[in-house]
Enzyme design. Structure first.
Site, PDB file in Angstrom:
ATOM      1  N   LYS A   1       1.224  12.046  -6.425  1.00  0.00           N
ATOM      2  CA  LYS A   1       1.359  10.612  -6.719  1.00  0.00           C
ATOM      3  C   LYS A   1       0.529  10.216  -7.956  1.00  0.00           C
ATOM      4  CE  LYS A   1       3.735  11.067  -3.053  1.00  0.00           C
ATOM      5  NZ  LYS A   1       4.096  10.365  -1.862  1.00  0.00           N
TER       6      LYS A   1
HETATM    7  C1  LIG Z   1       4.426  10.577  -0.354  1.00  0.00           C
HETATM    8  C2  LIG Z   1       5.164   9.534   0.391  1.00  0.00           C
HETATM    9  C3  LIG Z   1       4.739   9.078   1.644  1.00  0.00           C
HETATM   10  C4  LIG Z   1       3.624   9.730   2.403  1.00  0.00           C
HETATM   11  O1  LIG Z   1       2.403   9.660   1.737  1.00  0.00           O
HETATM   12  P1  LIG Z   1       1.148  10.436   2.388  1.00  0.00           P
HETATM   13  O2  LIG Z   1      -0.013   9.877   1.638  1.00  0.00           O
HETATM   14  O3  LIG Z   1       1.366  11.883   2.113  1.00  0.00           O
HETATM   15  O4  LIG Z   1       1.111  10.106   3.815  1.00  0.00           O
HETATM   16  C5  LIG Z   1       5.412   8.030   2.227  1.00  0.00           C
HETATM   17  N1  LIG Z   1       6.469   7.455   1.624  1.00  0.00           N
HETATM   18  C6  LIG Z   1       6.923   7.870   0.428  1.00  0.00           C
HETATM   19  C7  LIG Z   1       8.086   7.189  -0.200  1.00  0.00           C
HETATM   20  C8  LIG Z   1       6.293   8.938  -0.216  1.00  0.00           C
HETATM   21  O5  LIG Z   1       6.771   9.371  -1.389  1.00  0.00           O
END
Ligand SMILES: *Cc1c(COP(=O)(O)O)cnc(C)c1O
Length: 373
Positions: free
Chosen positions: A185
């Protein structure tokens, strides 16, 4: 034999700045949620412009805590786009509520407004719009529909820290927004997340439930709710603080790489490049192209892997995953655009450290794979 990966899908960008921040925390002797978490929360608030920010252990726990704070439970329905990572819907299931899956538009990979409106029932309590791959959903029609039906809006902004919608920061538009600090991210803490809101009552619930449901009073706790431990450690928040200082540079680098892809893919047949509507700025959490329906996408992934280039599918069509298909009696293909995106989307390598020559290599190999597919 596995070919060596020459160009990975992603690569987190860290250096001595993160190490220095971690060293400071370790030296302080205070390792759980403390001053570094507060500093990270302040930085996120300053960026997105909400009154409150709460660091938690992931976007998944951020989403879960948001639903608990909104009192979503058995008998409730929550509208969730079908084309997303399962966490978006799993948290609804965890609360004993029903995720009602909604089809998407193929040009943005975001929720389709007509299908969304069609699926509202008297039991609908909330919508979780997703900002796929760092492109904000078209929020105005979602907010209008939510207002008309009295629904909460919980933004799954996991991919979208730093993205904007009509000049507003993703995550700050609904009642509550959730970010992820997973390594793929905008910024990373390894694992981590953040909830943002300007709703004071909701913020109080979130604060209480994040840490065991306890309120500190005279050096001890008074437990007012059966809460969780979703606190982020100061060790991880330290990484986040160093990352936040570099956010503008990260996003600029990602947009530059995406620009190289846009140019290199211009005129390449059998795929559609991602497009950014005029009301959005994209974080390019992923650069996702949509291949023609007759292209064997998994064959393309395998061909690129043999060249040392790591690619993957965009994300999942939840209705076609065994759990959702079985539990809610959905047939694969029932949400046609999401299913098409699940089968034909391809995420290309993208991170801030990529060079233009690498982008050109990826595109050259992709062209060859498409010619052969
Ligand atoms: C990465 C992601 C998540 C989960 O995030 P985590 O921090 O790994 O729990 C949830 N929703 C979307 C759309 C994502 O891309």
């Amino acid at each position: 034999m596995e070919t060596e990966t020459v160009i990975p899908l992603t690569r987190p960008q860290t250096d001595d700045a993160e190490l220095a921040e971690i060293a400071e925390v370790l030296a302080s002797g205070y390792l759980t949620q403390g001053p570094k978490v507060e500093q990270l929360e302040d930085m996120i608030r300053a960026l997105v412009g909400t009154e409150q920010a709460f660091a938690v252990t992931s976007a998944t726990t951020a989403l879960h805590l948001s639903l608990v704070a909104l009192d979503i439970g058995p008998g409730d329905e929550v509208l969730v786009p079908d084309f997303t990572f399962p966490a978006t819907a799993n948290v609804v299931v965890q609360q004993g509520a029903r995720p009602v899956l909604v089809d998407i538009d193929l040009d943005t990979f975001s929720v389709n407004h007509e299908d969304l409106a069609r699926r509202v029932t008297p039991r609908t309590r909330a919508i979780i719009p997703v900002h796929p791959f760092g492109l904000s959903a078209d929020m105005d029609p979602i907010l209008e529909g939510a207002k008309r039906h009295g629904l909460a809006v919980v933004e799954d902004a996991a991919c979208a820290l730093g993205a904007t919608y009509r000049g507003r920061q993703a995550g700050s538009i609904g009642q509550v927004g959730c970010f992820s600090f997973h390594p793929r991210k905008s910024i990373t803490t390894g694992e981590g997340g953040m909830i943002v809101t300007s709703d004071g009552a909701l913020a109080d619930r979130i604060r209480l439930l994040r840490s065991h449901g306890g309120i500190r009073e005279h050096g001890r706790f008074r437990f007012e709710a059966a809460g969780f431990n979703y606190r982020l450690s100061d060790i991880l928040a330290a990484v986040g603080v160093a990352q936040m200082r570099k956010l503008d540079g990260f996003l600029e680098a990602r947009r530059r790489v995406a620009g190289w892809y846009d140019a290199a893919l211009d005129g390449v047949e059998r795929l559609i490049r991602p497009s950014t509507p005029e009301w959005a700025t994209h974080t390019y959490q992923s650069y996702v192209v949509l291949l023609d329906a007759d292209v064997d996408r998994d064959g393309v992934i395998a061909a690129l892997r043999a060249d040392g280039i790591e690619t993957t599918l965009g994300t999942y069509a939840l209705h076609a995953q065994p759990f959702f298909s079985r539990t809610y009696e959905l047939q694969p293909g029932e949400l046609p655009n999401s299913y098409r995106a699940f089968r034909s989307s391809l995420a290309l390598p993208l991170h801030g450290g990529m060079r233009e020559a690498q982008v050109e290599t990826v595109v050259a190999r992709l062209r060859a794979a498409l010619d052969a597919a």
